[in-house]
Design a protein around this motif. Structure first.
Motif, short mmCIF file in Angstrom:
data_model
loop_
_atom_site.label_atom_id
_atom_site.label_comp_id
_atom_site.label_asym_id
_atom_site.label_seq_id
_atom_site.Cartn_x
_atom_site.Cartn_y
_atom_site.Cartn_z
N LYS A 63 9.17 23.76 8.28
CA LYS A 63 7.92 22.25 8.33
C LYS A 63 8.46 20.80 8.74
O LYS A 63 8.50 19.95 9.07
CB LYS A 63 7.32 22.71 7.42
N THR A 64 9.51 20.42 7.08
CA THR A 64 10.03 19.03 7.08
C THR A 64 10.95 18.93 8.18
O THR A 64 10.60 17.61 9.27
CB THR A 64 11.03 19.47 5.93
N GLU A 65 11.73 19.98 8.81
CA GLU A 65 12.29 19.81 10.28
C GLU A 65 11.51 19.10 11.53
O GLU A 65 11.16 18.31 12.38
CB GLU A 65 13.00 20.51 10.58
N SER A 124 20.67 15.09 12.06
CA SER A 124 19.72 16.70 11.05
C SER A 124 20.93 16.76 10.38
O SER A 124 21.99 17.72 11.06
CB SER A 124 18.51 17.33 11.49
N LEU A 125 20.98 17.70 8.72
CA LEU A 125 21.64 18.10 8.79
C LEU A 125 21.47 19.53 7.72
O LEU A 125 20.12 19.01 6.81
CB LEU A 125 22.77 16.80 7.54
N SER A 126 21.70 20.15 6.82
CA SER A 126 21.15 21.20 6.52
C SER A 126 22.13 20.99 4.90
O SER A 126 23.13 21.77 5.19
CB SER A 126 21.20 22.08 6.77
N PHE A 127 21.34 21.69 3.92
CA PHE A 127 22.75 21.85 2.49
C PHE A 127 22.27 22.73 1.77
O PHE A 127 20.56 23.02 2.04
CB PHE A 127 23.11 20.37 1.51
N ASP A 128 22.50 24.33 2.17
CA ASP A 128 21.53 25.19 0.88
C ASP A 128 22.30 25.42 -0.55
O ASP A 128 23.65 25.93 -0.46
CB ASP A 128 22.11 26.91 1.83
N TYR A 129 21.86 24.68 -1.69
CA TYR A 129 22.22 24.87 -2.50
C TYR A 129 21.70 25.68 -3.26
O TYR A 129 21.57 25.61 -4.89
CB TYR A 129 22.15 23.41 -3.42
N LYS A 130 20.80 26.76 -3.06
CA LYS A 130 20.29 28.17 -4.10
C LYS A 130 21.44 28.19 -5.26
O LYS A 130 20.97 28.91 -5.93
CB LYS A 130 19.46 28.62 -2.52
N LYS A 131 22.02 29.22 -4.48
CA LYS A 131 22.84 29.51 -5.76
C LYS A 131 24.14 28.38 -5.85
O LYS A 131 24.46 29.34 -7.65
CB LYS A 131 24.42 30.43 -4.12
N GLY A 132 23.96 28.09 -5.75
CA GLY A 132 24.76 27.09 -6.80
C GLY A 132 26.51 26.65 -6.78
O GLY A 132 26.53 27.87 -6.09
N SER A 133 26.92 25.94 -7.46
CA SER A 133 28.37 25.72 -7.57
C SER A 133 29.04 24.68 -7.80
O SER A 133 28.06 23.72 -8.30
CB SER A 133 28.87 25.61 -5.52
N GLU A 134 30.77 24.31 -7.34
CA GLU A 134 31.41 23.70 -9.14
C GLU A 134 30.99 22.36 -7.91
O GLU A 134 31.08 21.71 -6.48
CB GLU A 134 31.99 23.95 -8.94
N THR A 176 21.31 18.31 16.79
CA THR A 176 20.65 19.81 17.06
C THR A 176 19.98 20.31 15.65
O THR A 176 20.26 18.75 14.85
CB THR A 176 21.87 20.19 15.96
N LEU A 177 19.06 20.56 15.96
CA LEU A 177 17.76 20.44 14.75
C LEU A 177 18.52 21.95 13.59
O LEU A 177 18.04 23.30 13.78
CB LEU A 177 16.29 20.87 15.14
N ASN A 178 19.16 21.21 12.52
CA ASN A 178 19.51 22.47 11.82
C ASN A 178 18.93 22.88 10.74
O ASN A 178 19.32 23.28 9.46
CB ASN A 178 21.12 21.60 10.82
N ASN A 179 17.54 22.01 11.34
CA ASN A 179 16.39 22.58 9.77
C ASN A 179 15.50 23.09 10.41
O ASN A 179 14.13 23.38 9.83
CB ASN A 179 16.08 21.58 8.55
N ILE A 180 15.78 24.26 11.06
CA ILE A 180 15.36 24.89 11.59
C ILE A 180 15.09 26.44 11.22
O ILE A 180 15.99 26.75 12.27
CB ILE A 180 14.75 24.91 13.43
N PHE A 181 14.08 27.57 11.14
CA PHE A 181 14.11 28.75 10.42
C PHE A 181 13.23 29.73 10.98
O PHE A 181 12.28 29.90 11.66
CB PHE A 181 14.72 28.35 9.28
N PHE A 182 14.23 30.84 11.76
CA PHE A 182 13.56 32.11 12.53
C PHE A 182 13.55 33.28 11.42
O PHE A 182 14.93 33.03 10.86
CB PHE A 182 14.12 32.16 13.63
N GLU A 183 12.96 34.40 11.44
CA GLU A 183 12.98 35.70 10.89
C GLU A 183 14.25 36.00 11.69
O GLU A 183 14.64 35.90 12.68
CB GLU A 183 12.07 36.74 10.69
N LYS A 228 9.58 15.59 11.68
CA LYS A 228 10.22 14.45 11.75
C LYS A 228 10.55 15.09 13.21
O LYS A 228 10.43 13.91 13.55
CB LYS A 228 11.88 15.48 11.28
N LEU A 229 10.61 15.66 13.87
CA LEU A 229 10.62 15.67 15.57
C LEU A 229 9.27 15.10 16.06
O LEU A 229 9.36 14.05 16.66
CB LEU A 229 10.76 16.90 16.23
#
Length: 642
Positions: A551-553, A503-513, A533-540, A556-557
């Protein structure tokens, strides 16, 4: 391969009326006699002898406007456009304000438009409309209005030209008399194109080595002595779709031209297969364009049910790995005239194509449109001057980062192509795709044996829980490539039966070169003690409530546990060192329990899931930076029993 369109009209002339008039416009009896003789010859459809008589007439009297007019029409009927233009132009010049010569005005307007002489074309078209109001010649009236519209658009557009400096890709790759329709892999390392010699079209591949394109090599598994036409390649270079016209012993076709597909494994391409009766009909199917992941196909067809002429259609691979029934892109993209040569950018949202149906610079121009949602497209935008000009522009490829464009630069003489050279240019920033793409490429290995693995790699938008693309790593070499488009947060999952998924996570919301991210992936066999490691589990922050983008992660589990129904796991929660040890341990346990609750509600047995809160006791990095702390805040699962 470029398409040059000319409109030919059956022009009926009242010969008796013209002869009576023409008797008053030349002082040479000999020229007039020759002219009358040409009329009789034309009535018997002996155009060659009619032309011969008229040529002698204008030699005697070079200002014999009516003879020039008739010469122009005769040449036009024989499709000798070069000579037709000379004599119609002369007739129009000799009689610039004579209603009887109005048909030379509209023909000359067409010729001038094809040469990019926009102001002259507009002037002649307007003059034609001044002298013609008859509904009998509505086709010419419509053509005159169209010439005026195109000419005025072009004159205005040329006032704000793009910085356009096309450069040949060099003599090494441009080794054939003609080469065209280049397509590249998403990392720009390989290019496939059509090479034509001895009237045979075949597919060739060239690789980019240190910024230079190498010697093109024929794709031997695909090329035949027949014609292999326009093609497309997936972003990872493993799926190739091409056009084959005409039936051979090896290839059966449904219509005039069909689409065939081949897949690459290791160094070999599979035997091409006809894409079947859904894609190929008894009509003309050609000019395919694959999405980067090879799961969405755009192509051109003149099949029934379209908007008009050649239209762009689209089909997708469904969950059963079958191509769906093709759908017309609709009237926002397609017009009553021709739309051809589509190209879908690596971002999967920006479609480039050529059209003669929209306002442009004459002939086929390049346009782009953006996908607003699953099926809605924005109004196409002309790419502007001098990328577009009076010539036909067909076959454009834009790199994943949006900075480079590739096409074939073609020269014509009297409407006939005399050269075609593969060319690139810096793509102007103001017309680039709205979102650029990065490329993630590498290899998949067995973590224990270090042998390459064939695995499924899926990219999902975690905000929408929408599958973006799905590819497979190569069975022989383990290599893979997948495109990431800026503006979203992604989960990347790598799967193979008998192995723990990655499981890998990529955050491209801000954009980059844009860049190529090199990432080798090692999959662990499902053994007791193995950890993911579940890299796409998110909490406040400070909370154990799961955020929706988890939900995606989590799903998948759930699938992984369902596919491996004897497996027992421990879900472990971890934190950084902010806060007290006790609070961090409690928070990490509550987070682990939140994940367990989701799994059990999805049908996974409670007995198969243990939980543990480790707090800050097992960091993977020192808590010396925000980046490291983020890595320490994680959810893992460990195989307890296999």
């Amino acid at each position: 391969m470029m398409i040059k369109r000319f409109i030919f009209f059956a022009l009926l002339i009242n010969f008796t009326f013209q002869s009576q008039v023409f008797a008053q416009t030349t002082k040479s009896k000999k020229a007039l006699k020759l002219y009358k003789s040409s009329q009789e010859l034309k009535k018997s459809r002996d155009f060659e002898k009619s032309i011969s008589a008229l040529k002698k007439a204008v030699e005697i009297d070079p200002k014999f406007a009516e003879a020039h007019l008739d010469l122009g029409y005769n040449y036009f009927i024989l499709r000798d456009l070069r000579n037709a233009r000379v004599h119609l132009q002369k007739a129009a010049e000799l009689k610039p304000d004579d209603q009887k010569f109005k048909y030379s005005y509209i023909r000359v307007a067409e010729f001038e438009l094809r040469e990019g002489n926009y102001k002259v074309a507009v002037d002649y078209a307007k003059k034609y409309l001044t002298y013609n109001s008859s509904a009998r010649y509505q086709r010419d009236v419509d053509e005159a209005n169209r010439i005026i519209e195109i000419g005025e658009f072009a004159i205005e557009g040329m006032k704000n030209p793009h910085d356009f400096k096309p450069v040949s890709l060099g003599d090494v790759v441009n080794k054939f008399p003609y080469q065209y329709f280049p397509v590249l892999t998403a990392d720009n390392s390989s290019m496939v194109f059509i090479g034509r010699q001895n009237k045979i079209e075949n597919l060739y591949i060239s690789t980019n080595e240190n910024g230079k394109w190498g010697e093109p090599k024929p794709i031997k598994e695909i090329n035949t002595n027949a014609q292999e036409g326009t093609c497309t390649i997936s972003g990872d270079g493993k799926t190739l779709i091409f056009t084959a016209c005409g039936e051979t012993k090896e290839r059966k076709v449904y219509g005039l031209c069909d689409l065939f597909i081949s897949h690459k494994s290791g160094d070999e391409w599979s035997t091409p297969k006809n894409m079947g009766g859904k894609i190929n009909r008894r009509s003309w199917e050609s000019q395919p364009a694959l999405s980067a992941d090879g799961r969405t196909l755009y192509f051109v067809s003149d099949r029934p049910g379209g908007i008009g002429g050649n239209d762009i259609w689209m089909t997708k691979l469904n969950e059963k790995n079958e191509w769906t029934e093709p759908e017309n892109l609709g009237p926002t993209v397609n017009t009553k005239r021709d739309e051809i040569a589509p190209f879908i950018h690596a971002n999967g949202k920006t479609l480039f194509f050529s059209s003669e149906g929209y306002l442009g610079y004459g002939g086929y121009d390049f346009y782009k449109t953006e996908l607003k949602n699953e099926k809605e497209w924005e109004t196409p935008e002309n790419l502007g001057y001098p990328i577009n000009d009076f010539r036909d522009q067909v076959g454009l490829f834009i790199t994943a980062d949006g900075t480079k464009a590739f096409y074939s630069n073609e020269d014509y003489e009297s409407g006939v192509i005399i050269s075609s050279v593969l060319t690139s240019f810096d793509f102007p920033e103001e017309i680039r795709p709205s979102k650029i793409s990065d490329v993630v490429a590498g290899k998949v290995f067995d973590a224990v044996t270090k042998k390459p693995l064939n695995a499924q790699i899926k990219l999902t938008n975690v905000d929408s829980d929408h599958l973006i693309s799905a590819v497979e790593s190569d069975e022989k070499y383990g290599n893979y490539l997948i495109a990431l488009t800026e503006g979203s947060k992604y989960a990347l999952h790598v799967d193979r039966s008998g192995y723990l998924y990655k499981s890998l996570s990529f955050d491209y919301k801000k954009g980059s070169e844009s860049k190529v991210i090199e990432l080798d992936i090692y999959l662990d066999p499902i053994d007791e003690g193995s950890i993911v490691t579940l890299n796409n589990i998110f909490f406040e922050s400070g909370s154990y409530a799961l955020l929706p983008e988890s939900k995606t992660e989590l799903d998948k589990l759930v699938k992984f546990m369902s596919d491996n129904d004897e497996l027992k796991i421990e879900i472990g929660g971890h934190t950084d060192n902010v806060g007290s040890d006790d609070k961090n341990k409690t928070l990490s346990l509550n987070r682990a329990n939140s994940v367990k609750e989701y799994l059990t509600k999805a049908g996974i047995s409670d007995e198969r899931i243990a939980t543990e809160g480790y707090g800050e006791s097992k960091p993977v990095e020192e808590n010396t930076s925000e980046t490291n702390k983020a890595k320490n805040r994680r959810i893992e699962f460990k195989v307890v029993k296999n």
